[in-house]
Scaffold this motif. Structure first.
Motif, PDB file in Angstrom:
ATOM      1  N   LEU A 516      14.801  28.426  26.804  1.00  0.00           N
ATOM      2  CA  LEU A 516      13.928  29.446  26.246  1.00  0.00           C
ATOM      3  C   LEU A 516      14.688  30.199  25.161  1.00  0.00           C
ATOM      4  CD1 LEU A 516      12.276  30.962  29.454  1.00  0.00           C
ATOM      5  CD2 LEU A 516      11.612  28.937  28.142  1.00  0.00           C
ATOM      6  N   HIS A 517      14.029  30.463  24.051  1.00  0.00           N
ATOM      7  CA  HIS A 517      14.656  31.169  22.930  1.00  0.00           C
ATOM      8  C   HIS A 517      13.917  32.478  22.674  1.00  0.00           C
ATOM      9  CE1 HIS A 517      17.214  27.801  21.247  1.00  0.00           C
ATOM     10  NE2 HIS A 517      16.467  27.163  22.137  1.00  0.00           N
ATOM     11  N   PHE A 518      14.709  33.504  22.343  1.00  0.00           N
ATOM     12  CA  PHE A 518      14.152  34.820  22.013  1.00  0.00           C
ATOM     13  C   PHE A 518      14.886  35.359  20.779  1.00  0.00           C
ATOM     14  CE2 PHE A 518      13.791  34.187  26.547  1.00  0.00           C
ATOM     15  CZ  PHE A 518      12.499  34.611  26.855  1.00  0.00           C
ATOM     16  N   VAL A 519      14.130  35.727  19.764  1.00  0.00           N
ATOM     17  CA  VAL A 519      14.697  36.329  18.555  1.00  0.00           C
ATOM     18  C   VAL A 519      14.034  37.685  18.356  1.00  0.00           C
ATOM     19  CG1 VAL A 519      14.922  36.184  16.047  1.00  0.00           C
ATOM     20  CG2 VAL A 519      15.251  34.129  17.449  1.00  0.00           C
ATOM     21  N   MET A 520      14.852  38.717  18.178  1.00  0.00           N
ATOM     22  CA  MET A 520      14.344  40.060  17.936  1.00  0.00           C
ATOM     23  C   MET A 520      14.684  40.466  16.508  1.00  0.00           C
ATOM     24  SD  MET A 520      15.184  43.577  20.060  1.00  0.00           S
ATOM     25  CE  MET A 520      14.591  42.845  21.597  1.00  0.00           C
ATOM     26  N   LYS A 521      13.681  40.976  15.806  1.00  0.00           N
ATOM     27  CA  LYS A 521      13.875  41.382  14.413  1.00  0.00           C
ATOM     28  C   LYS A 521      13.348  42.796  14.196  1.00  0.00           C
ATOM     29  CE  LYS A 521      13.485  36.769  12.250  1.00  0.00           C
ATOM     30  NZ  LYS A 521      14.689  36.801  11.386  1.00  0.00           N
ATOM     31  N   HIS A 522      14.071  43.528  13.377  1.00  0.00           N
ATOM     32  CA  HIS A 522      13.562  44.809  12.876  1.00  0.00           C
ATOM     33  C   HIS A 522      13.318  44.626  11.390  1.00  0.00           C
ATOM     34  CE1 HIS A 522      14.140  49.027  11.255  1.00  0.00           C
ATOM     35  NE2 HIS A 522      13.061  49.103  12.025  1.00  0.00           N
ATOM     36  N   LEU A 523      12.058  44.705  11.003  1.00  0.00           N
ATOM     37  CA  LEU A 523      11.654  44.299   9.652  1.00  0.00           C
ATOM     38  C   LEU A 523      12.067  42.845   9.471  1.00  0.00           C
ATOM     39  CD1 LEU A 523      12.620  47.603   7.765  1.00  0.00           C
ATOM     40  CD2 LEU A 523      10.396  46.929   8.699  1.00  0.00           C
ATOM     41  N   SER A 524      12.934  42.532   8.546  1.00  0.00           N
ATOM     42  CA  SER A 524      13.345  41.132   8.364  1.00  0.00           C
ATOM     43  C   SER A 524      14.748  40.866   8.900  1.00  0.00           C
ATOM     44  CB  SER A 524      13.297  40.771   6.872  1.00  0.00           C
ATOM     45  OG  SER A 524      14.162  41.611   6.121  1.00  0.00           O
ATOM     46  N   ALA A 525      15.426  41.892   9.406  1.00  0.00           N
ATOM     47  CA  ALA A 525      16.811  41.751   9.858  1.00  0.00           C
ATOM     48  C   ALA A 525      16.875  41.285  11.310  1.00  0.00           C
ATOM     49  CB  ALA A 525      17.543  43.080   9.703  1.00  0.00           C
ATOM     50  N   ASN A 526      17.794  40.369  11.599  1.00  0.00           N
ATOM     51  CA  ASN A 526      18.017  39.903  12.964  1.00  0.00           C
ATOM     52  C   ASN A 526      18.736  40.988  13.761  1.00  0.00           C
ATOM     53  OD1 ASN A 526      16.919  37.337  12.448  1.00  0.00           O
ATOM     54  ND2 ASN A 526      18.888  36.567  11.695  1.00  0.00           N
ATOM     55  N   VAL A 527      18.206  41.299  14.932  1.00  0.00           N
ATOM     56  CA  VAL A 527      18.782  42.316  15.810  1.00  0.00           C
ATOM     57  C   VAL A 527      19.438  41.679  17.021  1.00  0.00           C
ATOM     58  CG1 VAL A 527      18.211  44.234  17.361  1.00  0.00           C
ATOM     59  CG2 VAL A 527      17.155  44.099  15.095  1.00  0.00           C
ATOM     60  N   PHE A 528      18.797  40.644  17.586  1.00  0.00           N
ATOM     61  CA  PHE A 528      19.228  40.106  18.873  1.00  0.00           C
ATOM     62  C   PHE A 528      18.729  38.672  18.988  1.00  0.00           C
ATOM     63  CE2 PHE A 528      18.024  39.532  23.451  1.00  0.00           C
ATOM     64  CZ  PHE A 528      19.297  39.611  24.011  1.00  0.00           C
ATOM     65  N   TYR A 529      19.562  37.824  19.613  1.00  0.00           N
ATOM     66  CA  TYR A 529      19.184  36.432  19.852  1.00  0.00           C
ATOM     67  C   TYR A 529      19.656  36.038  21.248  1.00  0.00           C
ATOM     68  CZ  TYR A 529      19.208  31.296  19.499  1.00  0.00           C
ATOM     69  OH  TYR A 529      19.013  29.944  19.720  1.00  0.00           O
ATOM     70  N   MET A 530      18.753  35.445  22.041  1.00  0.00           N
ATOM     71  CA  MET A 530      19.084  35.057  23.409  1.00  0.00           C
ATOM     72  C   MET A 530      18.499  33.692  23.729  1.00  0.00           C
ATOM     73  SD  MET A 530      18.251  37.112  26.983  1.00  0.00           S
ATOM     74  CE  MET A 530      16.462  36.888  26.961  1.00  0.00           C
ATOM     75  N   THR A 531      19.266  32.907  24.468  1.00  0.00           N
ATOM     76  CA  THR A 531      18.754  31.652  25.014  1.00  0.00           C
ATOM     77  C   THR A 531      18.907  31.688  26.534  1.00  0.00           C
ATOM     78  OG1 THR A 531      20.911  30.543  24.766  1.00  0.00           O
ATOM     79  CG2 THR A 531      19.320  30.340  22.946  1.00  0.00           C
ATOM     80  N   GLY A 532      17.967  31.072  27.230  1.00  0.00           N
ATOM     81  CA  GLY A 532      17.996  31.043  28.680  1.00  0.00           C
ATOM     82  C   GLY A 532      17.838  29.629  29.211  1.00  0.00           C
TER      83      GLY A 532
END
Length: 542
Positions: A516-532
């Motif tokens: 499972l992949h999760f990408v968090m963005k604020h506007l266009s900037a990457n904030v957080f990335y997680m794989t499970g």
């Protein structure tokens, strides 16, 4: 007939702290509720569950002294629970809290007193809570509160708030304690919008001398509206809250604020850490996994949140203090976590004594790597590897050469690295997207969103994706996302986030490795990335 039980050395109150490193009030309510349950199991094993529902907390009345805001992280309290009245459809209990480390029983100062009322409620139908006409004078009169709020002339502020899946308890509804957090966030939002003239910052809402909660209706995952009224009576500032959902008023809350109460950031209370070897710390923690999720699982995100405390203490104790000295110009921030989770972790009993061991695994030029293991009866249930980087005004601080050249350091120098994973440049078209607004309770002692919150809100988005019928996952998870499906997580932190900030979370499942992949963005900037990584039971559902 009334019964009483004294619980000594209770640490649960201070496992969770707010941004000032003070005991969290919501967690205090949860702990009192838990101790009432323990007392009931001892003396009233055959009572407490009606034929048509569950006995749940519907009324909370906390009287708080100024000493409550001196409870530091990890400090113990003694709690006396007295059951005043109990039957199959109603309970009334009183809890009194004392600081444990007073030398004499007679010297122990009461820091707060809580009156709790429970009623049998049909949780399956989420029915409205019946008015208890037998309430004593010590409890909140619901009709008086409703009338008082209705008579207010001017509404101070309105704050929308969304119930997150992680807010729900094991019965699937929002517990009474959670409404404390909702109201605190509403106050913070009012201050942010400059609509609360008598409060200049968040510390104001922590100067509580009394807090009252009255549940009118059970609520699960939905959007709520928090309305605030303010008034000044006898030099005390009172805030009344009305929380409404899709079917009307669900809760009424009152905060009594005393300007004489002092709120300031406290140093951490040093939990007794053993140091069996240089760069290794260990301690036993009772009852840490008190709060359960809606699947009745222990939450590893609670330990992830608490790591900011453990890591700080580990880097400050004798034998490791040189690390802190080397980074004297910076503040430690985690940039990566690797978690390995045993399936048995999720069923850790809420009162279990767990062993927590942290060792410094590696020193690098700009980072320190910690390995944190959680054991129950010598069985390892959770391993968290943390990469910490010292940052000063946005710039990475390097470890001085004279520290790295020490003989004791050399075996650990550049032993491990754990570089951050690169965030995907391309988001698949099948990805599910959801927006999240960070709340006041998401902020930790570093005055930014705690790392565990990123993980928890990603789980919430996974739940929303499944309930919406989105096609972002090809594994069958049923009707909801249970975090117990995960056996390994890799988290990467790129930017800080702050209260009231809105981020977008994207999630999908890889077709090749099924992670499972999760990408968090604020506007266009990457904030957080997680794989499970999913456990074997879930891989069979592909």
């Amino acid at each position: 007939m009334p019964t009483q039980q004294l619980f000594k050395g209770v640490h649960n109150f201070t496992y969770r702290v707010n941004r000032f490193a003070l005991a969290d009030l919501e967690n205090a309510v949860l702990t009192v509720d838990h101790l009432i349950d323990k007392h009931l199991k001892c003396d009233y094993a055959d009572l407490g569950k009606g034929a048509d529902g569950e006995l749940i907390t519907t009324t909370v009345d906390f009287s708080i002294t100024s000493q409550f805001n001196t409870l530091q992280c990890g400090r113990a309290s003694d709690v006396a629970i007295r059951i005043e009245q109990f039957s199959n459809d109603r309970l009334e209990a009183v809890a009194r809290l004392f600081i444990s480390d007073s030398p004499k029983e007679s010297d122990k100062e009461e820091i707060c007193q809580a009156t709790i009322s429970r009623q049998v409620v049909n949780i399956k139908g989420f029915s409205r809570v019946k008015e208890d006409r037998n309430q004593g004078n010590s409890l909140i009169n619901r009709q008086c509160l409703i009338k008082k709020i209705s008579n207010h002339n001017k509404l101070t502020h309105v704050c929308p708030i969304s119930v997150r899946p992680q807010d729900l308890n094991a019965f699937g509804f929002v517990p009474a304690a959670r409404f404390v957090t909702y109201c605190q966030h509403a106050v913070s939002h009012a201050i942010y919008c400059q609509n609360l003239s008598d409060a200049q910052n968040f510390s104001h809402v922590l100067q509580l001398s009394r807090m009252q909660i009255q549940i009118l209706s059970l609520v699960n995952e939905e959007d709520l509206m928090v309305e605030i009224w303010q008034q000044n009576i006898d030099n005390k500032f009172i805030m009344d809250f009305r929380i409404s959902g899709k079917n009307g008023i669900v809760c009424i809350v009152a905060f009594h604020i005393d300007p004489q109460y002092v709120v300031k950031t406290l140093p951490f209370y040093e939990i007794s850490l053993r140091r069996p070897k240089v760069y290794i710390c260990s301690c036993d923690i009772p009852g840490f996994f008190l709060e359960r999720d809606r699947f009745n699982n222990a939450k590893f995100t609670e330990m992830l949140r608490y790591k900011v405390v453990f890591d700080k203490m580990t880097l400050n104790i004798a034998g490791i203090s040189g690390v802190r000295t080397a980074y004297k110009d910076g503040t430690f921030f985690p940039v990566k976590h690797e978690l390995e989770i045993s399936p048995a972790f999720y069923s850790i009993p809420s009162d279990a004594y767990i062993n927590s061991t942290i060792q410094i695994a590696s020193f690098n030029r700009t980072s320190v790597i910690l390995e944190h293991s959680i054991k129950l009866q010598s069985k390892t249930l959770l391993v968290i590897i943390t990469k910490l980087v010292s940052v000063n005004h946005g710039r990475t601080v390097s470890i001085p050469d004279n520290f790295l050249s020490q003989e004791a350091i050399s075996p650990l120098l550049n032993k491990k690295n754990y570089p951050k994973d690169l965030c995907p440049n391309h988001i698949p078209t099948k990805a599910f997207i959801s927006s999240i607004t960070f709340r006041s309770d998401d902020i930790d002692i570093n005055q930014h969103v705690n790392n565990a919150v990123y993980v928890a809100v990603c789980f919430d988005v996974a739940s929303k994706a499944i309930s919406s019928g989105a096609s972002c996952y090809h594994t069958s998870f049923g009707q909801d996302f249970d975090p117990a499906c995960l056996v390994k997580l890799s988290t990467n932190y790129y930017k800080q986030c702050f209260e009231h900030q809105i981020v977008n979370v994207f999630t999908w499942q890889d077709e090749q490795d099924h992670k499972l992949h999760f990408v968090m963005k604020h506007l266009s900037a990457n904030v957080f990335y997680m794989t499970g990584k999913l456990g074997t039971n879930y891989n069979a559902r592909l």
